[in-house]
Design an enzyme around this catalytic site. Structure first.
Site, PDB file in Angstrom:
ATOM      1  N   GLY A   8       0.826  -1.219   0.000  1.00 29.10           N
ATOM      2  CA  GLY A   8       0.000   0.000   0.000  1.00 29.10           C
ATOM      3  C   GLY A   8       0.850   1.255   0.000  1.00 29.10           C
ATOM      4  O   GLY A   8       0.471   2.284   0.569  1.00 29.10           O
ATOM      5  N   GLY A  11      -0.248   4.994  -0.918  1.00 30.73           N
ATOM      6  CA  GLY A  11      -1.282   5.668  -0.140  1.00 30.73           C
ATOM      7  C   GLY A  11      -0.746   6.803   0.718  1.00 30.73           C
ATOM      8  O   GLY A  11       0.426   7.176   0.649  1.00 30.73           O
ATOM      9  N   GLN A  12      -1.659   7.336   1.551  1.00 28.42           N
ATOM     10  CA  GLN A  12      -1.320   8.522   2.360  1.00 28.42           C
ATOM     11  C   GLN A  12      -0.121   8.253   3.268  1.00 28.42           C
ATOM     12  O   GLN A  12       0.818   9.044   3.331  1.00 28.42           O
ATOM     13  CB  GLN A  12      -2.524   8.950   3.220  1.00 28.42           C
ATOM     14  CG  GLN A  12      -2.286  10.260   3.947  1.00 28.42           C
ATOM     15  CD  GLN A  12      -3.307  10.569   5.043  1.00 28.42           C
ATOM     16  OE1 GLN A  12      -4.176   9.767   5.351  1.00 28.42           O
ATOM     17  NE2 GLN A  12      -3.195  11.740   5.637  1.00 28.42           N
ATOM     18  N   ASP A  34       2.362  -1.741  -4.453  1.00 28.37           N
ATOM     19  CA  ASP A  34       0.943  -1.321  -4.422  1.00 28.37           C
ATOM     20  C   ASP A  34       0.260  -1.917  -5.647  1.00 28.37           C
ATOM     21  O   ASP A  34       0.933  -2.489  -6.527  1.00 28.37           O
ATOM     22  CB  ASP A  34       0.840   0.226  -4.441  1.00 28.37           C
ATOM     23  CG  ASP A  34      -0.470   0.745  -3.818  1.00 28.37           C
ATOM     24  OD1 ASP A  34      -1.547   0.431  -4.372  1.00 28.37           O
ATOM     25  OD2 ASP A  34      -0.419   1.453  -2.805  1.00 28.37           O
ATOM     26  N   ARG A  36      -1.414   0.162  -7.436  1.00 24.89           N
ATOM     27  CA  ARG A  36      -1.398   1.333  -8.313  1.00 24.89           C
ATOM     28  C   ARG A  36       0.051   1.732  -8.520  1.00 24.89           C
ATOM     29  O   ARG A  36       0.864   1.644  -7.591  1.00 24.89           O
ATOM     30  CB  ARG A  36      -2.114   2.525  -7.682  1.00 24.89           C
ATOM     31  CG  ARG A  36      -3.584   2.274  -7.435  1.00 24.89           C
ATOM     32  CD  ARG A  36      -4.213   3.479  -6.800  1.00 24.89           C
ATOM     33  NE  ARG A  36      -3.663   3.762  -5.478  1.00 24.89           N
ATOM     34  CZ  ARG A  36      -3.729   4.936  -4.871  1.00 24.89           C
ATOM     35  NH1 ARG A  36      -4.283   5.964  -5.487  1.00 24.89           N
ATOM     36  NH2 ARG A  36      -3.237   5.114  -3.659  1.00 24.89           N
ATOM     37  N   ASP A  53      -0.456  -7.194  -5.469  1.00 24.91           N
ATOM     38  CA  ASP A  53      -1.807  -7.273  -4.912  1.00 24.91           C
ATOM     39  C   ASP A  53      -1.756  -8.202  -3.698  1.00 24.91           C
ATOM     40  O   ASP A  53      -1.393  -9.383  -3.831  1.00 24.91           O
ATOM     41  CB  ASP A  53      -2.759  -7.835  -5.988  1.00 24.91           C
ATOM     42  CG  ASP A  53      -4.206  -7.819  -5.538  1.00 24.91           C
ATOM     43  OD1 ASP A  53      -4.458  -7.696  -4.321  1.00 24.91           O
ATOM     44  OD2 ASP A  53      -5.083  -7.949  -6.415  1.00 24.91           O
ATOM     45  N   TYR A 142     -15.000  -1.562   8.626  1.00 22.50           N
ATOM     46  CA  TYR A 142     -13.599  -1.171   8.858  1.00 22.50           C
ATOM     47  C   TYR A 142     -13.190  -1.547  10.290  1.00 22.50           C
ATOM     48  O   TYR A 142     -12.155  -2.184  10.515  1.00 22.50           O
ATOM     49  CB  TYR A 142     -13.470   0.336   8.640  1.00 22.50           C
ATOM     50  CG  TYR A 142     -12.093   0.916   8.843  1.00 22.50           C
ATOM     51  CD1 TYR A 142     -11.043   0.613   7.981  1.00 22.50           C
ATOM     52  CD2 TYR A 142     -11.840   1.830   9.881  1.00 22.50           C
ATOM     53  CE1 TYR A 142      -9.785   1.180   8.147  1.00 22.50           C
ATOM     54  CE2 TYR A 142     -10.596   2.404  10.052  1.00 22.50           C
ATOM     55  CZ  TYR A 142      -9.574   2.079   9.187  1.00 22.50           C
ATOM     56  OH  TYR A 142      -8.334   2.648   9.346  1.00 22.50           O
TER      57      TYR A 142
HETATM   58  P1  NAD Z   1      -4.667   4.776   1.750  1.00 22.61           P
HETATM   59  O1  NAD Z   1      -6.052   4.456   1.347  1.00 22.61           O
HETATM   60  O2  NAD Z   1      -4.168   6.141   1.532  1.00 22.61           O
HETATM   61  O3  NAD Z   1      -3.655   3.748   1.070  1.00 22.61           O
HETATM   62  C1  NAD Z   1      -3.927   2.375   1.005  1.00 22.61           C
HETATM   63  C2  NAD Z   1      -3.187   1.815  -0.189  1.00 22.61           C
HETATM   64  O4  NAD Z   1      -3.488   0.425  -0.285  1.00 22.61           O
HETATM   65  C3  NAD Z   1      -3.622   2.451  -1.528  1.00 22.61           C
HETATM   66  O5  NAD Z   1      -2.510   3.006  -2.180  1.00 22.61           O
HETATM   67  C4  NAD Z   1      -4.226   1.295  -2.320  1.00 22.61           C
HETATM   68  O6  NAD Z   1      -3.953   1.359  -3.697  1.00 22.61           O
HETATM   69  C5  NAD Z   1      -3.558   0.097  -1.658  1.00 22.61           C
HETATM   70  N1  NAD Z   1      -4.321  -1.143  -1.837  1.00 22.61           N
HETATM   71  C6  NAD Z   1      -5.661  -1.333  -1.802  1.00 22.61           C
HETATM   72  N2  NAD Z   1      -5.961  -2.606  -2.047  1.00 22.61           N
HETATM   73  C7  NAD Z   1      -4.794  -3.275  -2.211  1.00 22.61           C
HETATM   74  C8  NAD Z   1      -4.444  -4.625  -2.489  1.00 22.61           C
HETATM   75  N3  NAD Z   1      -5.380  -5.557  -2.668  1.00 22.61           N
HETATM   76  N4  NAD Z   1      -3.134  -4.941  -2.573  1.00 22.61           N
HETATM   77  C9  NAD Z   1      -2.183  -3.999  -2.407  1.00 22.61           C
HETATM   78  N5  NAD Z   1      -2.443  -2.698  -2.178  1.00 22.61           N
HETATM   79  C10 NAD Z   1      -3.738  -2.344  -2.073  1.00 22.61           C
HETATM   80  O7  NAD Z   1      -4.544   4.371   3.304  1.00 22.61           O
HETATM   81  P2  NAD Z   1      -3.559   4.960   4.399  1.00 22.61           P
HETATM   82  O8  NAD Z   1      -4.215   6.144   5.005  1.00 22.61           O
HETATM   83  O9  NAD Z   1      -2.185   5.095   3.869  1.00 22.61           O
HETATM   84  O10 NAD Z   1      -3.655   3.805   5.502  1.00 22.61           O
HETATM   85  C11 NAD Z   1      -2.727   2.755   5.579  1.00 22.61           C
HETATM   86  C12 NAD Z   1      -3.052   1.910   6.794  1.00 22.61           C
HETATM   87  O11 NAD Z   1      -3.064   2.729   7.972  1.00 22.61           O
HETATM   88  C13 NAD Z   1      -4.447   1.243   6.760  1.00 22.61           C
HETATM   89  O12 NAD Z   1      -4.375  -0.021   7.386  1.00 22.61           O
HETATM   90  C14 NAD Z   1      -5.298   2.163   7.591  1.00 22.61           C
HETATM   91  O13 NAD Z   1      -6.388   1.486   8.168  1.00 22.61           O
HETATM   92  C15 NAD Z   1      -4.302   2.600   8.639  1.00 22.61           C
HETATM   93  N6  NAD Z   1      -4.684   3.870   9.272  1.00 22.61           N
HETATM   94  C16 NAD Z   1      -4.661   5.024   8.555  1.00 22.61           C
HETATM   95  C17 NAD Z   1      -5.056   6.210   9.165  1.00 22.61           C
HETATM   96  C18 NAD Z   1      -5.043   7.517   8.425  1.00 22.61           C
HETATM   97  O14 NAD Z   1      -5.556   8.516   8.963  1.00 22.61           O
HETATM   98  N7  NAD Z   1      -4.477   7.591   7.223  1.00 22.61           N
HETATM   99  C19 NAD Z   1      -5.459   6.189  10.503  1.00 22.61           C
HETATM  100  C20 NAD Z   1      -5.507   4.972  11.182  1.00 22.61           C
HETATM  101  C21 NAD Z   1      -5.089   3.814  10.570  1.00 22.61           C
HETATM  102  C1  AKB Z   2     -10.326   6.660   8.705  1.00 18.97           C
HETATM  103  O1  AKB Z   2     -10.926   7.725   8.989  1.00 18.97           O
HETATM  104  O2  AKB Z   2     -10.854   5.665   8.204  1.00 18.97           O
HETATM  105  C2  AKB Z   2      -8.854   6.582   9.067  1.00 18.97           C
HETATM  106  C3  AKB Z   2      -8.716   6.054  10.445  1.00 18.97           C
HETATM  107  C4  AKB Z   2      -8.770   6.958  11.602  1.00 18.97           C
HETATM  108  O3  AKB Z   2      -8.590   4.867  10.613  1.00 18.97           O
HETATM  109  N1  AKB Z   2      -8.281   7.887   8.894  1.00 18.97           N
END
Ligand code: NAD
Ligand code: AKB
Length: 325
Positions: A8, A11-12, A34, A36, A53, A142
């Site tokens: 991933g 992602g962010q 990823d 993507r 994937d 989720y």
């Molecule tokens: P994001 O949505 O920005 O990135 C997720 C990435 O996963 C994407 O680039 C997507 O293309 C990739 N992805 C989706 N399906 C896939 C697959 N089958 N195989 C491989 N890659 C795949 O999410 P994020 O914000 O970077 O979050 C990453 C992790 O951190 C997650 O587990 C999320 O629950 C956790 N998290 C994030 C936040 C937040 O605020 N960003 C807060 C709490 C927890």
């Molecule tokens: C969401 O809002 O889904 C994430 C998180 C707090 O897990 N940013």
């Protein structure tokens, strides 16, 4: 030196974590993956990238073999708001993807970081000063996958001795890559819109209190946890961590200290409001502080100064903007 695989990674979190890990452990020691392709040239060109994937177990082990991976940061997931519109996909990616990664980590004896979330709590969890060990009955897909993920990682540690570690992150605020469909995304969008248009329409109520953290602290937390002395870790896979908590009204007031004409309006999205209302107002993160020395550095004021400064630079040089497309 570690050989790290990040899932991933576009992602962010992944886009910034990959850069931070490459700085710490060397560019060729961190494989970004990823489903993507990265549009960001820095991520694409600063080290190896593989299309991967997480739902394909054979491909995971093939990539790990090729790169001799010994550590995995598993970030591939579907976030809370998107999850409610696509629950089957959220279950597939968040559970089956995690299972495949755990199995691959077991086979190749890898250390594994898996993030959990404030989303692992639910409406019956104590809302204020949410304890480290408490009631977890989330009512979103989720949240269900996040609790199950915490438990599954605990199980792999206990049953197979796998070095699994994880954090319950709050909403993360950052300027490099836009968020991927969560409930806390407003706390990023508000800064973008303040800089671009000096106004923002918020989908959460003005008084919705949630924990938040600025991305530099989140990156440091992940790396510090993975470097921590394992003998000190009692809560391996689900440390509460937070840096600040605020409401949309409070962050708007903070932005107005720098952009006095900034306006905020509220048009509540019932789905995302219900999710936010089921999450803690603020968590107790003392276990993380005691067990591995967690300390955040950014509060709302410091984060606001930095976000507005960085985004102002990007809006005036739009080619520098990196988007999740
Ligand atoms: P994001 O949505 O920005 O990135 C997720 C990435 O996963 C994407 O680039 C997507 O293309 C990739 N992805 C989706 N399906 C896939 C697959 N089958 N195989 C491989 N890659 C795949 O999410 P994020 O914000 O970077 O979050 C990453 C992790 O951190 C997650 O587990 C999320 O629950 C956790 N998290 C994030 C936040 C937040 O605020 N960003 C807060 C709490 C927890
Ligand atoms: C969401 O809002 O889904 C994430 C998180 C707090 O897990 N940013």
């Amino acid at each position: 030196m570690k050989k790290i695989l990040v899932t991933g990674a576009v992602g962010q979190i992944g886009s910034e974590l990959t850069a931070a890990l490459r700085k710490e452990y060397g560019e060729n020691h961190v494989v970004a993956t990823d489903i993507r392709m990265p549009t960001d040239v820095d991520l694409r060109d600063s080290g190896p990238f593989e299309f991967l994937d997480c739902l394909d177990p054979n491909h995971i082990t093939r990539v790990m073999q090729i790169h001799e991976t010994d550590t995995i940061y598993h970030l591939a997931a579907i976030l809370s708001a998107v999850g409610e519109t696509k629950p089957a996909q959220a279950w597939q990616v968040n559970m089956n993807g995690l299972y495949n990664i755990l199995e691959a980590a077991r086979q190749y004896h890898c250390a594994l970081f898996v993030p959990s979330s404030i989303g692992a709590f639910g409406p019956t969890t104590p809302r204020d000063n949410t304890p480290q060990d408490t009631i977890q009955r989330p009512d979103t897909i989720y949240g269900v996958t996040k609790v199950a993920g915490e438990l599954l990682c605990d199980y792999y540690h206990k049953r197979f001795g796998l070095d699994t570690r994880g954090l319950r992150f709050p909403g993360l605020v950052s300027y490099e890559t836009e968020p991927g469909g969560g409930t806390t995304d407003y706390a990023v969008e508000i800064y973008y819109e303040a800089v671009r248009h000096k106004k923002y329409k918020c989908y959460l109520r003005e008084d919705t209190s949630l924990d938040m953290m600025y991305m530099p602290d989140a990156l440091r937390a992940m790396i510090e946890l993975m470097e921590a002395d394992p003998s000190k870790l009692k809560h391996r896979n689900a440390f509460n961590v937070t840096a600040m908590n605020f409401t949309p009204g409070r962050v708007a007031d903070e932005i107005r200290k720098h952009i006095p004409e900034f306006e905020i309006a509220y048009e509540v999205d019932p789905t995302r409001q219900a999710i936010a209302d089921s999450w803690p107002n603020y968590m107790d993160d003392s276990a993380a502080r005691h067990e591995w020395g967690w300390r955040p550095t950014y509060d709302l004021a410091g984060m606001t100064v930095d976000m507005l400064e960085k985004l102002t630079g990007r809006v005036s040089a739009p080619d520098k903007q990196k988007r999740v497309s």
